[in-house]
Write an enzyme that holds these catalytic residues in place. Structure first.
Site, PDB file in Angstrom:
ATOM      1  NE  ARG A   1      -2.049  -0.731   3.759  1.00 57.92           N
ATOM      2  CZ  ARG A   1      -2.375  -0.086   4.878  1.00 57.92           C
ATOM      3  NH1 ARG A   1      -3.495   0.638   4.908  1.00 57.92           N
ATOM      4  NH2 ARG A   1      -1.599  -0.155   5.949  1.00 57.92           N
TER       5      ARG A   1
ATOM      6  CB  SER B   1       6.587  -6.671   7.343  1.00 57.39           C
ATOM      7  OG  SER B   1       5.865  -5.557   7.796  1.00 57.39           O
TER       8      SER B   1
ATOM      9  CG  ASP C   1       4.415  -5.844  11.599  1.00 57.95           C
ATOM     10  OD1 ASP C   1       5.484  -5.945  12.227  1.00 57.95           O
ATOM     11  OD2 ASP C   1       3.756  -6.837  11.238  1.00 57.95           O
TER      12      ASP C   1
END
Length: 906
Positions: A538, A599, A653
């Protein structure tokens, strides 16, 4: 209803009723609308009886029996039964052979009880029962091996365990002193010990209704309802256990004894109580009590008919010109005589014979009218029993979330067996009142005695099963001492991870993130965020102002060819997507600060510098491992001539989650992820971070606690199931703490436990579907669904049927327990790790009491119905000097990354 009730059929020509007779017949005729209302009132009373708040005032008491299973046909062994009857004690020795309970061997003997014992002291009654048992065992030559006993005690009791029941009230002519409020099971056991029968053990107590239900259960034909229509009337059924609030059991089903005889004692049936019922009630030993039972029980039907005949004779509608004084004697007309009159189609001769035997001189018209009255009274009893049964069946249908309920109903009692048309009437009315339910009546065999043997046999089978289940699950049940030890080990590994000399060998890496502040609320401006953690990624623009945070985002796909191609192609693709997003958002002229959530395992050497250690999640882009991923992104931007890119921070994250929640709560200094994987981060004092220069302030430490235990320090809590799961992963021996906690592995742990239980014939009758042996077939999301409070077992069975697992209700209960044990352990271990973190923070700051917030994310924490509660409860016990608040994160990997950039800019 006219077809169901013979009393409503036209009379023979020439025998038309006088108005007084018509009035009497109408008094016993209940309109369909009133029956439907009565059914509704009965269901309301049942719910009140099940609720812990209204149980004591309920007219339908809904007493739990602690019978949670019906026979499955595998029961075997010798079982002793004692049944206390109206004026007798019945003893049975039942031998079951595990053949589906189709051909039990039964020896029995009945002992007449002296009438004075019924009104004696309780000790005298139970001594007599024990003497009967002793005599029976002597007569049968029973061995001295352990002999489990089931006690049928047909009186209202408050049961607290299967073998413990306190007498609420006597009935049926009994009034023994010193028994009310006492445990009748213990009274019988004490009396048995006096007879030196040490091998006889009272295992189960029940009333005759429950015994009937169990009698009618055989292999392949489970019976879940019983209706006894005898001197009294009662019904029991298998209710969803979580609805029985006055019992502690919450899983599966439990047989509930309705004790519906008292229905109407609050006046709710006064409009259908006739003047004749009032007379019967006033003459009874308990006026105003058990109003429903007095309209339906065979103990009272003869008396009801007698009062009708007295009234009609006084009104000269019967026995005109002849004396009917004999009817004024209580008990002059027996219920059995009423049933004989009802039963015979050619009943005129039978009626005349019965009336003449009483000393009456009836003519043909008298006989016809008496027969009609008897039919009206008996038909009303059948109709009211049907209304009560309709309430029970509709309640079962609703609470099981079924469109149609098909259920076996065990039936017994003088009224049911007294004539063939009684069932026909009950079924006719039942079809009108509960059309969504199909009741298959199963006549009771061998009375309630055989059922008591079944209850006892099932209890012993479940007891043996519980022992085996407990043995299998014991290694997964962690004690408080176990958790304290895990907490201490985590603290020890944290210290090793923070030390400059010991970091390289620590299982908890304690990686510095170079994030040295959390949001303070003054951050403002526009920031970009990039979230890369899988095949989709994203791009976001986050606008931070005094009014709050607004975000816009877009998801982009990374094709497999790019994931597994060159690093240059991968980062070029990412820059292309960023440019596309900035154009859509009209941001091409703005070099906004960017926070990058990456991540994948990295060694961070600065806030905007991190070396990729290894690819995971299907990525294998070349020329990336060992290089700075922020620099790779910047080089791609240069190749694309994109100058409007300003990467200021790279985070994982977990850190993003902490920062996201920190914007709303300044006390948020811990981040926790419990989803597919698990990790934690927290704000550590710089003076304790030996791997980074400087002693001032604080820095967020990315613990990477999933690897806790990789050095063997947790081997003592690893079970055989955990080892199998670990060995089958792509990284055996790695991320061992994560494999005990995270959603990626819990389903597999459960599956291996189920396989072992099936192998021991504790599940699926020892014959599981081959699909159970398929790896990863049991998803962790199934744990969340199965553990939902109040989820009907039928829905659990549907989940299992989708897996081609043909589970019984008992299987479903056991599977729920397995899921609960595995998820509880995961929550407890997570809490132990977190306790180590908060206690270290408290000690670091020299506080007696620490107040801190944990920003938390992950599907296991957010979606599992019990995980968060179990985590918080365990943490409170392990870290009592820390007040910990949990704040679910919203978009930690996106908003959080932007906030890291915002704080860095501030």
């Amino acid at each position: 209803l006219a077809q169901a009730s013979p009393a409503l059929r036209p009379c023979a020509p020439g025998l038309m009723h006088r108005p007084q007779v018509q009035r009497a017949l109408r008094a016993f005729t209940i309109p369909l609308e009133r029956l439907q209302l009565m059914k509704s009132h009965m269901m309301q009373a049942m719910r009140r009886g099940l609720s812990r708040h209204t149980h004591r005032e309920a007219t339908v008491q809904m007493l739990p029996t602690y019978i949670c299973a019906t026979p499955d046909g595998t029961e075997k062994g010798d079982f002793l039964v004692v049944e206390l009857c109206q004026s007798q004690v019945r003893t049975l020795l039942v031998t079951l052979f595990g053949d589906g309970n189709l051909r039990p061997q039964i020896m029995h003997k009945t002992f007449d009880m002296p009438e004075e014992i019924m009104q004696s002291r309780g000790e005298v009654l139970f001594d007599f029962i024990a003497q009967c048992v002793s005599q029976f065992l002597a007569d049968t030559g029973s061995s001295q091996e352990r002999l489990p006993l089931g006690f049928v005690f047909p009186f209202s009791c408050r049961q607290t365990q299967l073998d413990k029941a306190e007498l609420i009230s006597w009935s049926k002519g009994f009034s023994c002193s010193d028994v009310k409020g006492r445990d009748v099971g213990q009274l019988l056991q004490s009396a048995i010990h006096k007879q030196e029968l040490s091998h006889v053990e009272v295992v189960a107590l029940m009333n005759d209704t429950v015994g009937t239900m169990m009698t009618c259960s055989t292999e392949g034909t489970p019976c879940e309802v019983a209706l006894v229509m005898d001197k009294g009337s009662n019904c029991c059924f298998m209710a969803e256990a979580h609805l029985v609030e006055i019992a502690k059991e919450t899983s599966g089903r439990m047989c509930v004894n309705t004790e519906w005889g008292c229905f109407g004692d609050n006046g709710i049936v006064n409009d259908i109580v006739t003047p004749y019922d009032e007379c019967v009630d006033n003459e009874s030993s308990s006026p105003g009590e058990k109003r429903f039972e007095k309209m339906v029980g065979s103990l009272y039907l003869g008396e009801t008919v007698r009062h009708v005949l007295i009234t009609l004779a006084a009104e000269k509608a019967l026995f005109t010109g002849r004396s009917a004084a004999v009817l004024k004697e209580k008990g002059a007309l027996k219920t059995q005589q009423v049933l004989e009159i009802f039963d015979k189609e050619e009943g005129m001769a039978v009626t005349k014979g019965i009336l003449e035997a009483l000393g009456l001189k009836p003519n043909e018209r008298d006989c016809s009218r008496v027969q009609q009255i008897c039919r009206a009274v008996v038909s009303r009893a059948a109709t009211l029993n049907a209304a009560g049964l309709a309430a029970v069946l509709s309640y079962m249908c609703q609470t099981r979330d079924l469109d149609q309920l098909v259920v076996n109903v065990g039936v017994d009692g003088e009224l049911y067996h007294g004539h063939p048309r009684f069932e026909e009437i009950v079924q006719s009315v039942l079809r009108l009142l509960a059309p969504e339910c199909v009741a298959i009546f199963l006549p009771s065999r061998d009375g309630s005695g055989r059922g008591a043997a079944m209850v006892t046999a099932v209890a012993l089978r479940l007891e043996a099963q519980r022992r085996e289940v407990a043995e299998i699950l014991a290694p997964l049940r962690l004690s408080y001492a176990d958790l304290v030890q895990v907490q201490a080990l985590m603290r020890q590994e944290m210290e090793l991870g923070l030390g400059q000399e010991t970091n390289a060998n620590a299982s908890v890496r304690m990686l510095p993130t170079y994030v040295c502040n959390t949001p303070d609320g003054t951050e403002q401006g526009e920031f970009l965020a990039l979230d890369l953690g899988g095949t989709n990624f994203r791009v976001l623009v986050v606008r931070v102002s005094q009014e709050g945070i607004r975000m816009a985002s877009e998801v982009y796909v990374i094709p497999t060819a790019i994931m597994q191609g060159t690093g240059e192609a991968l980062f070029d693709h990412i820059i292309d997507c960023i440019i596309n997003f900035q154009r859509k958002q009209d941001l091409m002229q703005h070099a906004l600060p960017l926070g990058f959530t990456f991540s994948f395992p990295c060694q961070q050497v600065g806030l905007d510098k991190a070396l990729l250690l290894t690819w995971t999640k299907g990525f294998s882009a070349s020329d990336c491992v060992g290089r700075d991923v922020v620099q790779l992104l910047r080089e791609a931007a240069q190749r694309k001539h994109h100058s409007a890119l300003n990467v200021v921070a790279l985070v994982n994250d977990t850190v993003g989650t902490m920062m996201s929640c920190g914007y709303d709560d300044p006390k948020c200094e811990i981040g926790l992820i419990v989803g597919t994987g698990t990790n934690a981060c927290y704000m550590e004092e710089m003076r304790n971070v030996g791997t980074v220069k400087g002693d001032q302030g604080r820095m967020c430490i990315n613990m990477e606690w999933g690897a806790f235990g990789d050095n063997g320090c947790l081997d003592h809590i690893f079970t055989s199931f955990d080892r199998v799961v670990d060995n089958q992963t792509i990284n055996p021996g790695k991320q061992r703490f994560e494999k005990l906690i995270s959603g990626m592995y819990l389903g597999e742990i459960v599956r291996h436990i189920l396989v072992k239980m099936a192998d021991k014939a504790l599940l699926f009758h020892g014959k599981p579907s081959p699909k159970l042996f398929c790896r990863d077939i049991f998803k962790t999301k199934f744990l969340s669904t199965i553990e939902l409070n109040g989820l009907a077992l039928r829905q659990i069975r549907i989940i299992l049927q989708d897996l081609e697992l043909n589970a019984s209700y008992e299987d479903s209960v056991l599977m729920r327990e397995v899921c609960e044990v595995v998820s509880l352990r995961a929550a407890q271990l997570c809490a132990a790790g977190l306790a180590a973190v908060v206690e270290k923070m408290r000690e670091n700051r020299g506080l007696d009491q620490l107040s801190v917030t944990v920003g938390v994310d992950g599907t296991l924490y957010k979606l599992h119905p019990n995980f968060s509660h179990n985590l918080q409860k365990t943490l409170q016990g392990l870290a009592p000097n820390c007040t910990v608040t949990f704040m679910p994160s919203e978009d930690g990997s996106g908003k959080g990354a932007a906030l890291v950039a915002a704080v860095a800019c501030r």
